[in-house]
Design a protein around this motif. Sequence first.
Motif, mmCIF file in Angstrom:
data_model
loop_
_atom_site.group_PDB
_atom_site.id
_atom_site.type_symbol
_atom_site.label_atom_id
_atom_site.label_comp_id
_atom_site.label_asym_id
_atom_site.label_seq_id
_atom_site.Cartn_x
_atom_site.Cartn_y
_atom_site.Cartn_z
ATOM 1 N N ASP A 30 43.763 19.679 73.927
ATOM 2 C CA ASP A 30 44.786 20.693 73.725
ATOM 3 C C ASP A 30 44.628 21.766 74.803
ATOM 4 O O ASP A 30 43.562 22.380 74.930
ATOM 5 C CB ASP A 30 44.578 21.293 72.324
ATOM 6 C CG ASP A 30 45.693 22.221 71.921
ATOM 7 O OD1 ASP A 30 46.564 21.762 71.182
ATOM 8 O OD2 ASP A 30 45.679 23.400 72.349
ATOM 9 N N THR A 62 40.968 28.519 76.474
ATOM 10 C CA THR A 62 40.103 29.460 75.748
ATOM 11 C C THR A 62 38.634 29.150 76.022
ATOM 12 O O THR A 62 37.826 30.054 76.253
ATOM 13 C CB THR A 62 40.392 29.382 74.230
ATOM 14 O OG1 THR A 62 41.797 29.560 74.033
ATOM 15 C CG2 THR A 62 39.628 30.423 73.460
ATOM 16 N N ALA A 63 38.305 27.854 76.002
ATOM 17 C CA ALA A 63 36.919 27.457 76.251
ATOM 18 C C ALA A 63 36.487 27.857 77.665
ATOM 19 O O ALA A 63 35.370 28.346 77.863
ATOM 20 C CB ALA A 63 36.761 25.951 76.057
ATOM 21 N N PHE A 122 32.131 21.969 75.398
ATOM 22 C CA PHE A 122 33.564 21.695 75.248
ATOM 23 C C PHE A 122 34.079 20.928 76.466
ATOM 24 O O PHE A 122 34.813 19.948 76.344
ATOM 25 C CB PHE A 122 34.359 22.998 75.074
ATOM 26 C CG PHE A 122 35.789 22.750 74.690
ATOM 27 C CD1 PHE A 122 36.166 22.733 73.356
ATOM 28 C CD2 PHE A 122 36.745 22.505 75.662
ATOM 29 C CE1 PHE A 122 37.473 22.464 73.000
ATOM 30 C CE2 PHE A 122 38.057 22.238 75.308
ATOM 31 C CZ PHE A 122 38.425 22.218 73.970
ATOM 32 N N VAL A 160 37.469 26.080 69.608
ATOM 33 C CA VAL A 160 36.409 25.894 70.600
ATOM 34 C C VAL A 160 35.052 25.833 69.893
ATOM 35 O O VAL A 160 34.220 24.969 70.178
ATOM 36 C CB VAL A 160 36.425 27.014 71.651
ATOM 37 C CG1 VAL A 160 35.244 26.887 72.594
ATOM 38 C CG2 VAL A 160 37.728 27.000 72.427
ATOM 39 N N LEU A 172 42.389 29.652 68.219
ATOM 40 C CA LEU A 172 41.939 28.964 69.429
ATOM 41 C C LEU A 172 40.432 29.084 69.603
ATOM 42 O O LEU A 172 39.757 28.112 69.935
ATOM 43 C CB LEU A 172 42.677 29.503 70.659
ATOM 44 C CG LEU A 172 44.145 29.076 70.766
ATOM 45 C CD1 LEU A 172 44.827 29.777 71.927
ATOM 46 C CD2 LEU A 172 44.271 27.567 70.913
ATOM 47 N N ARG A 202 51.111 24.006 63.556
ATOM 48 C CA ARG A 202 50.844 23.862 64.987
ATOM 49 C C ARG A 202 50.886 22.406 65.440
ATOM 50 O O ARG A 202 50.838 22.118 66.614
ATOM 51 C CB ARG A 202 49.481 24.454 65.328
ATOM 52 C CG ARG A 202 49.501 25.967 65.319
ATOM 53 C CD ARG A 202 48.299 26.491 66.027
ATOM 54 N NE ARG A 202 48.264 26.042 67.402
ATOM 55 C CZ ARG A 202 47.150 25.747 68.044
ATOM 56 N NH1 ARG A 202 46.012 25.811 67.438
ATOM 57 N NH2 ARG A 202 47.176 25.368 69.290
ATOM 58 N N PRO A 243 45.831 24.931 75.415
ATOM 59 C CA PRO A 243 45.431 26.318 75.098
ATOM 60 C C PRO A 243 43.976 26.420 74.635
ATOM 61 O O PRO A 243 43.268 27.364 75.001
ATOM 62 C CB PRO A 243 46.382 26.713 73.971
ATOM 63 C CG PRO A 243 47.537 25.782 74.066
ATOM 64 C CD PRO A 243 47.011 24.505 74.635
ATOM 65 N N VAL A 244 43.539 25.443 73.860
ATOM 66 C CA VAL A 244 42.148 25.470 73.402
ATOM 67 C C VAL A 244 41.221 25.328 74.614
ATOM 68 O O VAL A 244 40.220 26.032 74.736
ATOM 69 C CB VAL A 244 41.869 24.340 72.369
ATOM 70 C CG1 VAL A 244 40.419 24.391 71.898
ATOM 71 C CG2 VAL A 244 42.802 24.455 71.185
ATOM 72 N N LEU A 281 37.696 30.292 79.518
ATOM 73 C CA LEU A 281 37.527 31.741 79.537
ATOM 74 C C LEU A 281 36.200 32.153 78.914
ATOM 75 O O LEU A 281 35.477 32.997 79.440
ATOM 76 C CB LEU A 281 38.658 32.409 78.746
ATOM 77 C CG LEU A 281 39.952 32.707 79.532
ATOM 78 C CD1 LEU A 281 40.991 33.297 78.581
ATOM 79 C CD2 LEU A 281 39.661 33.682 80.675
ATOM 80 N N LEU A 282 35.911 31.507 77.803
ATOM 81 C CA LEU A 282 34.671 31.806 77.090
ATOM 82 C C LEU A 282 33.476 31.576 78.008
ATOM 83 O O LEU A 282 32.530 32.368 78.022
ATOM 84 C CB LEU A 282 34.584 30.894 75.862
ATOM 85 C CG LEU A 282 33.628 31.296 74.757
ATOM 86 C CD1 LEU A 282 34.166 32.498 74.016
ATOM 87 C CD2 LEU A 282 33.461 30.133 73.780
ATOM 88 N N SER A 336 41.906 18.524 69.458
ATOM 89 C CA SER A 336 41.714 19.863 70.028
ATOM 90 C C SER A 336 41.091 19.791 71.423
ATOM 91 O O SER A 336 41.321 20.660 72.251
ATOM 92 C CB SER A 336 40.825 20.714 69.117
ATOM 93 O OG SER A 336 39.588 20.067 68.924
ATOM 94 N N PHE A 337 40.355 18.722 71.693
ATOM 95 C CA PHE A 337 39.707 18.619 73.004
ATOM 96 C C PHE A 337 40.711 18.424 74.134
ATOM 97 O O PHE A 337 40.434 18.752 75.267
ATOM 98 C CB PHE A 337 38.705 17.457 73.022
ATOM 99 C CG PHE A 337 37.444 17.776 72.287
ATOM 100 C CD1 PHE A 337 36.610 18.784 72.738
ATOM 101 C CD2 PHE A 337 37.098 17.078 71.155
ATOM 102 C CE1 PHE A 337 35.440 19.076 72.075
ATOM 103 C CE2 PHE A 337 35.926 17.370 70.480
ATOM 104 C CZ PHE A 337 35.104 18.371 70.927
#
Lengths: 318, 477
Positions: free
Chosen positions: B319, B325-326, B370, A258, A254, B441, B321-322, B328-329, B316-317
């Motif tokens: 998605d 994560t972004a 992101f 990102v 994941l 996945r 969960p991704v 949170l980052l 992925s953009f």
Amino acid sequence: MPELLAYQLLFVTGKGGVGKTTVAAAIALLASEQGRRTLVCEVEPKGDLARAYECGPTPFSGRRISENLVAMSMDTEASMREYLRVVAKVPTIGHIGPVARAFDFVATAAPGIKEILTVGKLCFEIRASRYDLVVVDASSTGNVVGELAAPTGINELIRVGVVRSQTDWILEILGDPTRTGAVIVTTPEEMPVTEAVDLAARLASETPVHLACVVANRVLPELFGHSEELVFNELARSATLDLLARELETSNELVEEVLAAARLAVTVRRDGVAHLERLRAEIASDVPLLYLPYLFARAHGLRAVRQVARALSEELLT
Amino acid sequence: MSRPERRLESRPESRPIPGRAGASVEQEQTRHLEQLLSAKEVVVVCGPGGVGKTTISASLAATAAARLGGRVLVLTVDPARRLADALGIGGLGNVARRVPDEAFAVAGVRPTGELYAAMLDMSESWDALVRRHAPDLGTANEILANPLYRNLTRRFAQGHDYIAMERLYELHEQGEYDLLVVDTPPSLNALDLLDAPGRMAEFFSSRLLRWLIVPYRSRLVNFASRPFYQVADRILGSQFLEDLAEFFILFQTMRDGFVARSEAVNRLIRDVRTTFVVVTTLEAVPAVDAEQLIESLRDRRLHLGLLVCNKVLPGSFSDAPVGRTAELLGQRAGELANSLADRVPVEPATESRPSGEMIGRVLAEVARSFANFRLVATREAELLRELSAAHEVTATVPYHPGHVTDLHGLLDVGAKIWGDEVAVATEKAGFRGARPSRGSRGPGRGSPSGTSRGRVAGASTEDRKHQSDKPESGGGS
């Protein structure tokens, strides 16, 4: 007032899909907000202008958008009728029904007629001082040269007649670099930049119209400077990645996604920068190059026009 | 760049197709495309300007040649120089050139068929048309030398549409190719392209043309056309009208040929062997144009074979969960930076460690970027949903930074259109940082990757071993 808005007639052109209409709509909006009586005209009546302003149809007769702003779509047949009525004073227009029906073919057959009716109408608005500024959402790269070159061509082809007598003042307006200018819109991509460069050359060699500026639309923001990018590359290495994933209590995959997304952003921007550098190098150095940002938020309609207008205004003041 | 082997979550076809157990959407898409390109002889690629029609046309043709075999020609209008060079047609006009097998070899592919490419040269095509239809060489030369003719063919934008269709017809008539893929010129209006042949025939039959010609021959002007002359005379001047008439008298000699030809072109467009591919990007304006184009194809009962959404952001953009994560980052950028600061190795170039502050800035920027792209991707997903509802077979081609500059890149795009996301070695095509796919996945991927790869004639090094597995359908013979 910014230099660009001091023109009287601006032809906004560029490759299809680069955001010509939005830029034209934004220039017109900006000018009208500064108190210039502004007409904005779409030459290819596809309804793009109506979509940009989120208003109803913009007919040949014009639709008022705001106090100082009127939007219209070109209709060469209506332009001819107006011309006959107002300028040539040909009476009883109803009797020339067959002409109207066959008009498309005449215009096709007689090269430059459609173009001159388009350009002529726009110049006429300037000449009649009905507006301070006419912004033209002009044809795309392929056709705009033909349009702007038409009056010269007509002068060579038609030696007598009303049309001939009109081309002189049209040419005078078109060829005056303090009144008339072309705006080439492009995006930081290969083909749009190539076409912009070619078009700049053709405008200079084949038309009387001077290039007012080039607008690079949809320019992505710079993510990192060089040293930050080194740090970014470091983050993407497996050891650091593990660390990040552990801290965030998530999987490497994941985090990697990102980072990959950020890398995409960096790559896209960098590719764009290379094209912009080529653009700058190949356009005459005295032609201003304006940058408009990529709109991540809803990138169409009136809101986009307003955002582009704001960005444009900042660019014009710097 | 990462290319997650995955579709947008919201994409309706990502689900298995009801009533067809075991067939994933991707397999279904591959089958559809192979059937389509095997059954059809003419593919007209159309769509709004700036969406990548030329690249998609070339990709379809190259991939068809590689996988389905037969002689495939791509007729492009105005390719970017690098693409033209890649196809070996740089600086060439109407003459079709074979794309050498070596070009495929460089891309790691042994094509089962032959790929040809030609550029559509407007004025050359018009000249050829005149030479064909003029009654004799003298008349042909007179027309070609006429300044009005030059003007007309250069400026008559609708004429370009006609020429594209006309060249297509000619190539189809010659019967040298099994599959023709034509990239269409950007039209003011998509309908122009479809109606061009009809309009050309109409033009030659029109009263106007008769009017233009009659008075030159005799001074007899009939009642209906008199007002026309009065006005035309006044506007254009009689000298110009005479020039015009002279030109049309010459042109008239080609009338029968032209009309017959336009009708034949019209028939080809409507023929069952012809299909249309609509290309668009998932931006608001092009998507609306594409929708209108699809509607007008439907109104005219023309065959829409495929809708291609080009330059789509990676899945992925969108998605979830991704995305989390972004987020949170971004939220914890400062704190993360502090714990990373002393563990990031020393930078050899500067011989120093990046400060925690700088790491924090980078992390925050990564998260922000992101979020920006996610916004765009979400919008795209919605447009894709709407467009896919309008047409059942929709292919998406992910955004590719840089341009597709060689056959390798074209085949890679082709694989996306085909719907079998083959991991082609990507460095050459301008994709950076490609990673091994994580098929586990991806949602709705019915087939074990081995089987779908075997079908594909262009792939990464290990896939090349499967070259002997010929595509199932031998195309277009």
